[in-house]
Design a protein around this motif. Sequence first.
Motif, mmCIF file in Angstrom:
data_model
loop_
_atom_site.group_PDB
_atom_site.id
_atom_site.type_symbol
_atom_site.label_atom_id
_atom_site.label_comp_id
_atom_site.label_asym_id
_atom_site.label_seq_id
_atom_site.Cartn_x
_atom_site.Cartn_y
_atom_site.Cartn_z
ATOM 1 N N LYS A 135 6.629 53.714 56.829
ATOM 2 C CA LYS A 135 7.788 52.930 57.018
ATOM 3 C C LYS A 135 8.240 53.054 58.289
ATOM 4 O O LYS A 135 8.600 52.103 58.953
ATOM 5 C CB LYS A 135 8.618 53.050 55.654
ATOM 6 N N LYS A 182 6.245 51.919 61.018
ATOM 7 C CA LYS A 182 6.091 50.368 60.897
ATOM 8 C C LYS A 182 7.385 49.770 61.525
ATOM 9 O O LYS A 182 7.581 49.027 62.428
ATOM 10 C CB LYS A 182 6.125 49.811 59.626
ATOM 11 N N ASP A 183 8.623 50.616 61.369
ATOM 12 C CA ASP A 183 9.863 50.245 62.184
ATOM 13 C C ASP A 183 9.859 50.519 63.593
ATOM 14 O O ASP A 183 10.355 49.523 64.516
ATOM 15 C CB ASP A 183 11.040 51.189 61.531
ATOM 16 N N LEU A 188 7.038 50.308 65.605
ATOM 17 C CA LEU A 188 6.448 49.443 65.904
ATOM 18 C C LEU A 188 6.910 48.102 66.135
ATOM 19 O O LEU A 188 6.967 47.657 67.255
ATOM 20 C CB LEU A 188 4.974 49.308 65.203
ATOM 21 N N GLU A 189 7.751 47.689 65.192
ATOM 22 C CA GLU A 189 8.523 46.598 65.134
ATOM 23 C C GLU A 189 9.643 46.730 66.552
ATOM 24 O O GLU A 189 9.802 45.588 67.115
ATOM 25 C CB GLU A 189 9.286 45.993 63.874
ATOM 26 N N LYS A 190 10.329 47.694 66.271
ATOM 27 C CA LYS A 190 11.272 48.028 67.497
ATOM 28 C C LYS A 190 10.658 47.860 68.820
ATOM 29 O O LYS A 190 11.289 47.127 69.750
ATOM 30 C CB LYS A 190 12.070 49.190 67.312
ATOM 31 N N SER A 196 7.889 46.512 69.713
ATOM 32 C CA SER A 196 7.370 45.246 70.082
ATOM 33 C C SER A 196 8.497 44.145 70.259
ATOM 34 O O SER A 196 8.386 43.538 71.199
ATOM 35 C CB SER A 196 6.716 44.835 68.571
ATOM 36 N N CYS A 197 9.551 44.359 69.562
ATOM 37 C CA CYS A 197 10.705 43.621 69.934
ATOM 38 C C CYS A 197 11.372 43.810 71.228
ATOM 39 O O CYS A 197 11.721 42.941 72.127
ATOM 40 C CB CYS A 197 12.074 43.621 68.939
ATOM 41 N N LYS A 202 8.978 42.222 73.840
ATOM 42 C CA LYS A 202 9.168 40.794 73.932
ATOM 43 C C LYS A 202 10.485 40.380 74.697
ATOM 44 O O LYS A 202 10.552 39.476 75.173
ATOM 45 C CB LYS A 202 9.143 40.067 72.597
ATOM 46 N N TRP A 249 -0.948 55.197 67.333
ATOM 47 C CA TRP A 249 -1.187 53.868 66.497
ATOM 48 C C TRP A 249 -2.348 53.563 66.134
ATOM 49 O O TRP A 249 -3.444 54.288 66.681
ATOM 50 C CB TRP A 249 -0.770 52.954 67.653
ATOM 51 N N GLU A 308 -2.709 47.982 66.126
ATOM 52 C CA GLU A 308 -1.313 47.978 66.818
ATOM 53 C C GLU A 308 -1.401 48.370 68.150
ATOM 54 O O GLU A 308 -0.720 47.912 69.072
ATOM 55 C CB GLU A 308 -0.591 49.069 65.961
#
Length: 566
Positions: free
Chosen positions: A410, A413-414, A416-418, A420-421, A424, A454, A458
């Motif tokens: 988790k 995953k967090d 990765l999301e951070k 990625s954000c 972007k 990763w 990913e």
Amino acid sequence: MNSDHDMKGESGKNFSNESIAELTAKQKQSEKDNSQGDVSDAYPNDMNEKNSTHSLIEFLEQFHGEIHIEKKIRLSLEFMRQTLSQGSSPRFKDFWEVRKICLSLFKEDMPISIRADLWNSYIELASEAKQLKEIVDQQSAFAVEQIELAIQALEKDVADMNVVLELIADVVISEECFSLQKNRELYATIQRELQLLNALAVKINSLRKELLKTEMRIRIKNKLLERLSLCGNQVFPRRKELIKQISEQFSQDVECFVYSQFREKELTQIPGYVLRKEIKYLQQIAKVLTLNTHVFTETRVKLSTCWDEIKNYEKERKKETQEKKLLFKQGFDQVAEKIQAFVASVNEETSLQECDRQITEILAFIKTVLLGREEVQMLKEQLYNVKKPILEKAREAEKIHTQKLQEKEKEKKDRLEKLSCDLKNLIQQASELSLEQITLQNKALEETFQQNRWKQSEKQMLERLFKQVKDLINDNKEKTLMLLSEDDQKALAQLQIILFEKKNRCKELKDQLEQYRKLLGGSGLDFEKTIMYRELVETDKSVLKKINTSILDIEKKIKKIAEMEI
């Protein structure tokens, strides 16, 4: 009175000894005929006639033993009264015979008062006999009528046997009786017809018995018997044939069962309780089917023998089982000792792998010991009970480990999301940021990217975003270079040429040093050459160091010119 006078006018003859001898001979001949005939034909009517002959002979012997006329008449009247008091079958023949004897006695001399008294009794008995004869004739006529109706119904049933046969239900043979399954339909068909024929045969025999014991004219009785015989000719031969057929088939099936299960194969092929159940089925069906006496007795003897054989076999098997149980107990005790030792060695620190290892050793030992299924199951259950707490502890640890992995997953995953954000957002805000800001943020994000491991998917997704950022940086650099003055552009070009030459020279020196190292690593050089090559190596290292320093200075100058603000 006219009849009485006529009786008096008859010539009264007394029975002599010859007459008695003749009656005795007739009785013996009748007994001989009855003994030679079928026992079923000895009906009550014949028995009554035999008893009547005995009574008449006894009366005649007693009659001739008397001397006084009065006693003879009283003896005759008493005998006549007895013949009429025989319930539903008065002995009229004996009555008429003794009546003739008694009538002749009234001609003898005797006192008038006694004669009148005896004559009144005689007349009363004669009148009673006449009335009783009329009643018996009426009853006989009614009985003949009823018998004839019954024979008519029987003739109708015999004529319509095929129609009546359709109304009779089949004999049900259980599907669990495997010995008769092959000929199940044959038994049902034959026994259904036999049920009808048996019912008709019972009716024919009952009517024949009733007809023979009923008083009627011989001519009528013979006609009725002839009609019964015609019905019997259609019933008894067919019944005899079917009984023979079903008896032979049942005998064959029983013999096949006995041969296949008790002679050809081992008795252990089928469990004893199944064979006992099959024998019970066969014995029950033998009572249902219409079998002849020979087959019925023979099959019951065979099945009883098989039953005893099963009983003896199970007795022997039980004895063997008891012996095996003793051996099983010995093996069980041996394994139980090992399990107790295993239980004593287990503690909280024992690992699941060590527990499985010891259990595997015990299971291997179990295979070398003679044990029954129940004993093996009990021992395995004991081993499982020992392993259960350790297994639960290992499962709990595995559960905690899984939870930790899930938490790490988790967190990853967090991240990765951070990341990625952030990429972007950097791409979206690139137009508002300077080249230096974009470069610094990109560098920080790359460091974050390198710090984590990763998955391939990913990694590819993030690399696409980094590529977009690099494209934006390159676009900004090109725009910056386009805004430089001509002198700066010439200086930048000159520096890039010098940088290219320096890097080529640096590469040549590295190749040369590599050759020197290989030569020094060999064993073919003398001392002087070795000193020389080492001096060359030191010289080239010094030159390479200076060139690397110069390359760094030139790169800084190129970077400074490229990042110069307009």
